[in-house]
Write an enzyme that holds these catalytic residues in place. Structure first.
Site, PDB file in Angstrom:
ATOM      1  N   LYS A   1       0.462   3.722   2.812  1.00 32.47           N
ATOM      2  CA  LYS A   1       1.064   3.314   4.086  1.00 32.47           C
ATOM      3  C   LYS A   1       2.570   3.539   4.061  1.00 32.47           C
ATOM      4  CE  LYS A   1      -2.045  -0.412   5.588  1.00 32.47           C
ATOM      5  NZ  LYS A   1      -2.021  -1.821   5.926  1.00 32.47           N
TER       6      LYS A   1
ATOM      7  N   ARG B   1      -1.864   4.845  13.293  1.00 31.84           N
ATOM      8  CA  ARG B   1      -0.557   4.428  12.778  1.00 31.84           C
ATOM      9  C   ARG B   1       0.553   5.254  13.421  1.00 31.84           C
ATOM     10  NH1 ARG B   1      -2.151   4.473   8.308  1.00 31.84           N
ATOM     11  NH2 ARG B   1      -2.816   2.311   8.269  1.00 31.84           N
TER      12      ARG B   1
ATOM     13  N   LYS C   1      -2.436  14.442  10.767  1.00 26.12           N
ATOM     14  CA  LYS C   1      -2.975  13.078  10.864  1.00 26.12           C
ATOM     15  C   LYS C   1      -1.988  12.192  11.622  1.00 26.12           C
ATOM     16  CE  LYS C   1      -4.308   8.871   8.474  1.00 26.12           C
ATOM     17  NZ  LYS C   1      -4.426   8.059   7.272  1.00 26.12           N
TER      18      LYS C   1
ATOM     19  N   ASN D   1       0.839  -1.195   0.000  1.00 25.79           N
ATOM     20  CA  ASN D   1       0.000   0.000   0.000  1.00 25.79           C
ATOM     21  C   ASN D   1       0.882   1.256   0.000  1.00 25.79           C
ATOM     22  OD1 ASN D   1      -1.559   2.212   0.949  1.00 25.79           O
ATOM     23  ND2 ASN D   1      -3.015   0.820   1.931  1.00 25.79           N
ATOM     24  N   ARG D   2       0.872   1.996  -1.122  1.00 23.42           N
ATOM     25  CA  ARG D   2       1.774   3.149  -1.269  1.00 23.42           C
ATOM     26  C   ARG D   2       1.486   4.241  -0.247  1.00 23.42           C
ATOM     27  NH1 ARG D   2       1.299   5.309  -6.826  1.00 23.42           N
ATOM     28  NH2 ARG D   2       0.039   3.508  -7.371  1.00 23.42           N
TER      29      ARG D   2
ATOM     30  N   ASP E   1      -1.036  -4.030  10.256  1.00 21.12           N
ATOM     31  CA  ASP E   1      -2.362  -4.410   9.800  1.00 21.12           C
ATOM     32  C   ASP E   1      -3.295  -3.450  10.504  1.00 21.12           C
ATOM     33  OD1 ASP E   1      -3.820  -6.303   8.076  1.00 21.12           O
ATOM     34  OD2 ASP E   1      -4.977  -6.590   9.905  1.00 21.12           O
TER      35      ASP E   1
ATOM     36  N   PHE F   1      -6.182   8.465   2.745  1.00 24.04           N
ATOM     37  CA  PHE F   1      -6.604   7.345   1.902  1.00 24.04           C
ATOM     38  C   PHE F   1      -7.695   6.568   2.629  1.00 24.04           C
ATOM     39  CE2 PHE F   1      -4.736   3.563   4.001  1.00 24.04           C
ATOM     40  CZ  PHE F   1      -3.902   4.177   4.931  1.00 24.04           C
ATOM     41  N   GLY F   2      -8.161   5.512   1.998  1.00 25.49           N
ATOM     42  CA  GLY F   2      -9.126   4.613   2.642  1.00 25.49           C
ATOM     43  C   GLY F   2     -10.355   5.348   3.166  1.00 25.49           C
ATOM     44  N   TYR F   3     -10.667   5.109   4.432  1.00 25.34           N
ATOM     45  CA  TYR F   3     -11.874   5.671   5.048  1.00 25.34           C
ATOM     46  C   TYR F   3     -11.646   7.087   5.601  1.00 25.34           C
ATOM     47  CZ  TYR F   3     -13.407   0.772   4.851  1.00 25.34           C
ATOM     48  OH  TYR F   3     -13.750  -0.488   4.418  1.00 25.34           O
TER      49      TYR F   3
HETATM   50  P1  IMP Z   1      -4.663  -3.765   5.434  1.00 27.22           P
HETATM   51  O1  IMP Z   1      -4.039  -3.340   6.732  1.00 27.22           O
HETATM   52  O2  IMP Z   1      -3.701  -3.619   4.294  1.00 27.22           O
HETATM   53  O3  IMP Z   1      -5.342  -5.082   5.525  1.00 27.22           O
HETATM   54  O4  IMP Z   1      -5.797  -2.732   5.037  1.00 27.22           O
HETATM   55  C1  IMP Z   1      -6.391  -1.942   5.950  1.00 27.22           C
HETATM   56  C2  IMP Z   1      -7.538  -1.154   5.320  1.00 27.22           C
HETATM   57  O5  IMP Z   1      -8.109  -0.390   6.385  1.00 27.22           O
HETATM   58  C3  IMP Z   1      -7.091  -0.133   4.268  1.00 27.22           C
HETATM   59  O6  IMP Z   1      -7.181  -0.621   2.967  1.00 27.22           O
HETATM   60  C4  IMP Z   1      -8.081   1.005   4.495  1.00 27.22           C
HETATM   61  O7  IMP Z   1      -9.277   0.745   3.832  1.00 27.22           O
HETATM   62  C5  IMP Z   1      -8.321   0.929   5.993  1.00 27.22           C
HETATM   63  N1  IMP Z   1      -7.364   1.810   6.695  1.00 27.22           N
HETATM   64  C6  IMP Z   1      -6.293   1.454   7.440  1.00 27.22           C
HETATM   65  N2  IMP Z   1      -5.641   2.525   7.893  1.00 27.22           N
HETATM   66  C7  IMP Z   1      -6.308   3.584   7.415  1.00 27.22           C
HETATM   67  C8  IMP Z   1      -6.099   4.983   7.530  1.00 27.22           C
HETATM   68  O8  IMP Z   1      -5.123   5.490   8.122  1.00 27.22           O
HETATM   69  N3  IMP Z   1      -7.010   5.754   6.920  1.00 27.22           N
HETATM   70  C9  IMP Z   1      -8.080   5.256   6.246  1.00 27.22           C
HETATM   71  N4  IMP Z   1      -8.303   3.966   6.080  1.00 27.22           N
HETATM   72  C10 IMP Z   1      -7.422   3.133   6.670  1.00 27.22           C
END
Ligand code: IMP
Length: 198
Positions: free
Chosen positions: A13, A176, A170, A10-11, A66, A149-151
């Site tokens: 991350k 994180r 953030k 995940n870029r 994770d 990113f994500g949510y």
């Molecule tokens: P994984 O840890 O790669 O299995 O994925 C965790 C998933 O949780 C991500 O793809 C996001 O959808 C969500 N997620 C984890 N951390 C964040 C964040 O800091 N912001 C927004 N969504 C997050």
């Protein structure tokens, strides 16, 4: 400077890891790594699976996270399934849409949620360092902001979504950021103990 392989594809991350770890004198490297099936039932188990696989593959200390979102009104979902919440090939927008739709009848005071991040670092000699961070907020009724990113666009903390925060803001409050700060603290203690033993 201590160097670790960052075990993630995940870029976003990778960017966050680099930003948070550099001032702590820890360098994160990315390398082409194989896919790891996330078969764990907890964030900590999945973080270990990813770090352990990367360490075995590269022979270098590897660190993985994770993470995910846990929503109270959904009994902790999407949790460890956060990335797969709307199916395998879905986008962030699809996942947010599904989340908001599942919460459409839930009033503001019942929209509590938390982000959780488990960090695991595995060394070639089998030693492990683990750390976990949480960030408590609520789920907005509509996405706001283009950052993160994500949510992030629907995760509200003190009136702003994570999508509206400057990246460093953030990091200061995020799951994180907290987990990596704790990891760095544990790593530095471990190093002091190693030196004391010699
Ligand atoms: P994984 O840890 O790669 O299995 O994925 C965790 C998933 O949780 C991500 O793809 C996001 O959808 C969500 N997620 C984890 N951390 C964040 C964040 O800091 N912001 C927004 N969504 C997050």
């Amino acid at each position: 400077m201590t160097t670790f392989v960052i075990a993630t594809h995940n870029r976003n991350k990778v960017k966050e890891f680099g930003r948070i770890l550099a001032p702590l004198n820890i360098e994160g490297k990315t390398m082409p790594l194989g896919e790891v099936e996330e078969t764990g039932t907890t964030f900590a188990e999945n973080a270990f699976l990813k770090a352990d696989a990367a360490c075995r593959q590269t022979g270098m200390p590897a660190v993985a996270d994770d993470s995910g979102l846990m929503v109270e009104a959904l009994n902790g979902a999407p949790g460890v399934y956060s990335a797969r919440y709307a199916g395998e090939n879905a986008t962030d927008a699809d996942r947010i849409k599904k989340l908001l739709s599942n919460l459409k009848d839930v009033p503001e005071e019942k929209r509590a949620a938390k982000f959780v991040c488990a960090i695991c670092c595995v060394f070639p000699d089998g030693k492990r360092i683990e750390a976990q961070g949480e960030c408590h907020g609520t789920i907005a009724f509509a996405p706001r902001g283009n950052g993160g990113f994500g949510y992030d666009p629907v995760f509200l903390l003190d009136g702003k979504t994570f999508g509206e925060l400057d990246p460093r803001e953030k990091d200061r409050v995020s799951h994180r950021g907290r987990a990596l700060a704790l990891f760095a603290e544990k790593l530095h203690k471990e190093k002091e103990n190693d030196h004391a033993d010699k």
